[in-house]
Scaffold this motif. Sequence first.
Motif, PDB file in Angstrom:
ATOM      1  N   GLU A  39     -15.566  -2.851 -41.003  1.00  0.00           N
ATOM      2  CA  GLU A  39     -15.918  -2.915 -42.427  1.00  0.00           C
ATOM      3  C   GLU A  39     -14.676  -2.914 -43.318  1.00  0.00           C
ATOM      4  N   ASN A  40     -13.508  -3.087 -42.700  1.00  0.00           N
ATOM      5  CA  ASN A  40     -12.231  -3.105 -43.429  1.00  0.00           C
ATOM      6  C   ASN A  40     -11.963  -1.801 -44.175  1.00  0.00           C
ATOM      7  N   ARG A  41     -12.426  -0.697 -43.623  1.00  0.00           N
ATOM      8  CA  ARG A  41     -12.199   0.629 -44.232  1.00  0.00           C
ATOM      9  C   ARG A  41     -11.163   1.377 -43.390  1.00  0.00           C
ATOM     10  N   LEU A  42      -9.984   0.788 -43.325  1.00  0.00           N
ATOM     11  CA  LEU A  42      -8.923   1.279 -42.454  1.00  0.00           C
ATOM     12  C   LEU A  42      -8.480   2.689 -42.823  1.00  0.00           C
ATOM     13  N   MET A  43      -8.224   2.949 -44.110  1.00  0.00           N
ATOM     14  CA  MET A  43      -7.721   4.255 -44.513  1.00  0.00           C
ATOM     15  C   MET A  43      -8.757   5.347 -44.292  1.00  0.00           C
ATOM     16  N   GLU A  44     -10.020   5.015 -44.481  1.00  0.00           N
ATOM     17  CA  GLU A  44     -11.075   5.992 -44.227  1.00  0.00           C
ATOM     18  C   GLU A  44     -11.142   6.327 -42.741  1.00  0.00           C
ATOM     19  N   ALA A  45     -11.007   5.310 -41.904  1.00  0.00           N
ATOM     20  CA  ALA A  45     -10.982   5.537 -40.462  1.00  0.00           C
ATOM     21  C   ALA A  45      -9.779   6.398 -40.075  1.00  0.00           C
ATOM     22  N   GLY A  46      -8.621   6.120 -40.660  1.00  0.00           N
ATOM     23  CA  GLY A  46      -7.425   6.898 -40.378  1.00  0.00           C
ATOM     24  C   GLY A  46      -7.561   8.339 -40.813  1.00  0.00           C
ATOM     25  N   GLU A  47      -8.202   8.550 -41.946  1.00  0.00           N
ATOM     26  CA  GLU A  47      -8.410   9.909 -42.453  1.00  0.00           C
ATOM     27  C   GLU A  47      -9.278  10.721 -41.494  1.00  0.00           C
ATOM     28  N   ILE A  48     -10.311  10.085 -40.962  1.00  0.00           N
ATOM     29  CA  ILE A  48     -11.195  10.784 -40.021  1.00  0.00           C
ATOM     30  C   ILE A  48     -10.455  11.094 -38.722  1.00  0.00           C
ATOM     31  N   LEU A  49      -9.673  10.125 -38.240  1.00  0.00           N
ATOM     32  CA  LEU A  49      -8.903  10.348 -37.015  1.00  0.00           C
ATOM     33  C   LEU A  49      -7.918  11.500 -37.201  1.00  0.00           C
ATOM     34  N   PHE A  50      -7.207  11.516 -38.323  1.00  0.00           N
ATOM     35  CA  PHE A  50      -6.203  12.555 -38.573  1.00  0.00           C
ATOM     36  C   PHE A  50      -6.851  13.921 -38.725  1.00  0.00           C
ATOM     37  N   ALA A  51      -7.996  13.981 -39.402  1.00  0.00           N
ATOM     38  CA  ALA A  51      -8.683  15.263 -39.575  1.00  0.00           C
ATOM     39  C   ALA A  51      -9.152  15.811 -38.233  1.00  0.00           C
ATOM     40  N   ASN A  52      -9.619  14.928 -37.370  1.00  0.00           N
ATOM     41  CA  ASN A  52     -10.094  15.361 -36.055  1.00  0.00           C
ATOM     42  C   ASN A  52      -8.930  15.677 -35.119  1.00  0.00           C
ATOM     43  N   ASN A  53      -7.859  14.891 -35.229  1.00  0.00           N
ATOM     44  CA  ASN A  53      -6.716  15.033 -34.332  1.00  0.00           C
ATOM     45  C   ASN A  53      -5.439  14.652 -35.083  1.00  0.00           C
ATOM     46  N   PRO A  54      -4.724  15.638 -35.628  1.00  0.00           N
ATOM     47  CA  PRO A  54      -3.490  15.327 -36.358  1.00  0.00           C
ATOM     48  C   PRO A  54      -2.468  14.555 -35.534  1.00  0.00           C
ATOM     49  N   MET A  55      -2.559  14.666 -34.209  1.00  0.00           N
ATOM     50  CA  MET A  55      -1.621  13.968 -33.331  1.00  0.00           C
ATOM     51  C   MET A  55      -2.190  12.652 -32.809  1.00  0.00           C
ATOM     52  N   SER A  56      -3.115  12.066 -33.551  1.00  0.00           N
ATOM     53  CA  SER A  56      -3.771  10.835 -33.120  1.00  0.00           C
ATOM     54  C   SER A  56      -2.780   9.705 -32.860  1.00  0.00           C
ATOM     55  N   ALA A  57      -1.740   9.591 -33.689  1.00  0.00           N
ATOM     56  CA  ALA A  57      -0.762   8.523 -33.512  1.00  0.00           C
ATOM     57  C   ALA A  57       0.011   8.668 -32.210  1.00  0.00           C
ATOM     58  N   VAL A  58       0.062   9.894 -31.693  1.00  0.00           N
ATOM     59  CA  VAL A  58       0.722  10.156 -30.410  1.00  0.00           C
ATOM     60  C   VAL A  58      -0.260  10.013 -29.257  1.00  0.00           C
ATOM     61  N   CYS A  59      -1.419  10.644 -29.391  1.00  0.00           N
ATOM     62  CA  CYS A  59      -2.409  10.619 -28.310  1.00  0.00           C
ATOM     63  C   CYS A  59      -2.869   9.201 -27.987  1.00  0.00           C
ATOM     64  N   SER A  60      -2.932   8.350 -28.993  1.00  0.00           N
ATOM     65  CA  SER A  60      -3.364   6.977 -28.761  1.00  0.00           C
ATOM     66  C   SER A  60      -2.378   6.220 -27.879  1.00  0.00           C
ATOM     67  N   THR A  61      -1.165   6.761 -27.760  1.00  0.00           N
ATOM     68  CA  THR A  61      -0.140   6.132 -26.932  1.00  0.00           C
ATOM     69  C   THR A  61      -0.024   6.773 -25.557  1.00  0.00           C
ATOM     70  N   VAL A  62      -0.061   8.111 -25.492  1.00  0.00           N
ATOM     71  CA  VAL A  62       0.282   8.802 -24.242  1.00  0.00           C
ATOM     72  C   VAL A  62      -0.899   9.421 -23.510  1.00  0.00           C
ATOM     73  N   CYS A  63      -2.096   9.367 -24.076  1.00  0.00           N
ATOM     74  CA  CYS A  63      -3.259   9.961 -23.403  1.00  0.00           C
ATOM     75  C   CYS A  63      -3.582   9.243 -22.085  1.00  0.00           C
ATOM     76  N   ASN A  64      -4.258   9.949 -21.220  1.00  0.00           N
ATOM     77  CA  ASN A  64      -4.752   9.384 -19.963  1.00  0.00           C
ATOM     78  C   ASN A  64      -6.096   8.714 -20.248  1.00  0.00           C
ATOM     79  N   HIS A  65      -6.050   7.582 -20.950  1.00  0.00           N
ATOM     80  CA  HIS A  65      -7.267   6.954 -21.468  1.00  0.00           C
ATOM     81  C   HIS A  65      -8.230   6.526 -20.366  1.00  0.00           C
ATOM     82  N   GLU A  66      -7.681   6.101 -19.224  1.00  0.00           N
ATOM     83  CA  GLU A  66      -8.562   5.606 -18.173  1.00  0.00           C
ATOM     84  C   GLU A  66      -9.448   6.701 -17.590  1.00  0.00           C
ATOM     85  N   ASN A  67      -9.061   7.967 -17.779  1.00  0.00           N
ATOM     86  CA  ASN A  67      -9.890   9.079 -17.310  1.00  0.00           C
ATOM     87  C   ASN A  67     -10.652   9.753 -18.437  1.00  0.00           C
ATOM     88  N   GLN A  68     -10.417   9.306 -19.671  1.00  0.00           N
ATOM     89  CA  GLN A  68     -11.044   9.963 -20.817  1.00  0.00           C
ATOM     90  C   GLN A  68     -11.944   8.981 -21.550  1.00  0.00           C
TER      91      GLN A  68
END
Length: 408
Positions: A39-68
């Motif tokens: 819906e092109n609501r990028l900043m709203e999506a980012g706000e929700i991600l940050f509120a849920n996980n302040p380290m989202s910019a890191v976890c999206s890179t280093v998480c074990n995504h294939e097991n999660q």
Amino acid sequence: MKLHIIDEAERCLKCKKPLCQQGCPIHTPIPQITQLLLENRLMEAGEILFANNPMSAVCSTVCNHENQCEGHCVLGRKSSPIHFSSIENFISDSYLDRMEVPKIEKNGKKVAVIGSGPAGITVAIKLALAGYKVTIFEERSKIGGMLQYGIPEFRLSKSVIDRYKKKMEELGIRIRPNTVIGSAIVIDNLFRDGYSSVFVGTGVWRPKAIGIKGESLGNVYFGIDYLRRPEAHQLGEKVAVIGMGNVAMDVARTALRHGAKEVTLYARGKRISASSHEVSYTKLEGADFVFGKAIESINEAGPMFKTSIFDENNKVIGYEEKLDQVEADSVIICVSQAPKNKLVLTTDQLKTTEKGLLLTDENCMTTHEGVFAAGDVVQGANMVVHAVEEAKRAAEGMIRYMEREENE
């Protein structure tokens, strides 16, 4: 890049009971995020991600995504799962610099955060947003903990940590680098100086020794020490890595980037504890894997192994009598880490487990009144997202504790 992200978001089924969200340790609302992106609501999506996980910019890179998250996507049963890590990284990376820091009315209470790894950063951000005056005490010159000194640059750009530092300063968080709590300053001094509560997120920086002959030789290193400053080590061309966890994978790939010609990882059994993606990259970059070799000692020529004997279930049931000498210029031991004990030695009432990990209750409070802890110093070496998950609980516990103290 954007087209790929949108294609992935459009593939999302928006399940009513999203297994991907259940598989995420921090329960990121994945269907909601993908819909907001479409819906092109990028900043709203980012706000929700940050509120849920302040380290989202890191976890999206280093998480074990294939097991999660991705490992639980229903589409993965018959085809390719939604690569939410790419979607999350795009949104979080875009949001981090653009997020507007709200004007926060301070409540007059001070909080000390010891350690600036993922747990410490999460607690600091959560408490700053809740109106507390936060000071981070960091032993080294730069913040980030394991993100800065344990994860190689090729897996996580250090520029991300610099951006977090800038954002924390905008939140009013004070950072005191090159300060060891447990030396000239101890935890009791923090309470003396008016801090209402203390958070410990010091991680696990003490390498675990195997206890074999040869560990003190000049051609032997510990993985966590090597990763801190790989350029300071002269490994030679042939490197033997003991262990097959994520640290061992980082060590192997780093050694290959710093001049090693042959890197071989050894394991006593047939199990690899590292994530499958990290194993794939390590193999792709040229490292070899050898199973059924239990290290017996180390000499100037390299490691000496016992060969494992397996039963029909691939369980080690014994060892062959003959020892196997392997030629290697350097040996790097990667068999886990434990916390340093400065805080425990200088703080009465701060109790630990047999492994040296801090004991905490359901609110993440340690056995010392007003001192909380989360992350690797409590769990042992683990993924970033688990540290964040527990740090969020710790922040909530600290707020309840300080509010209760004020009311009493």
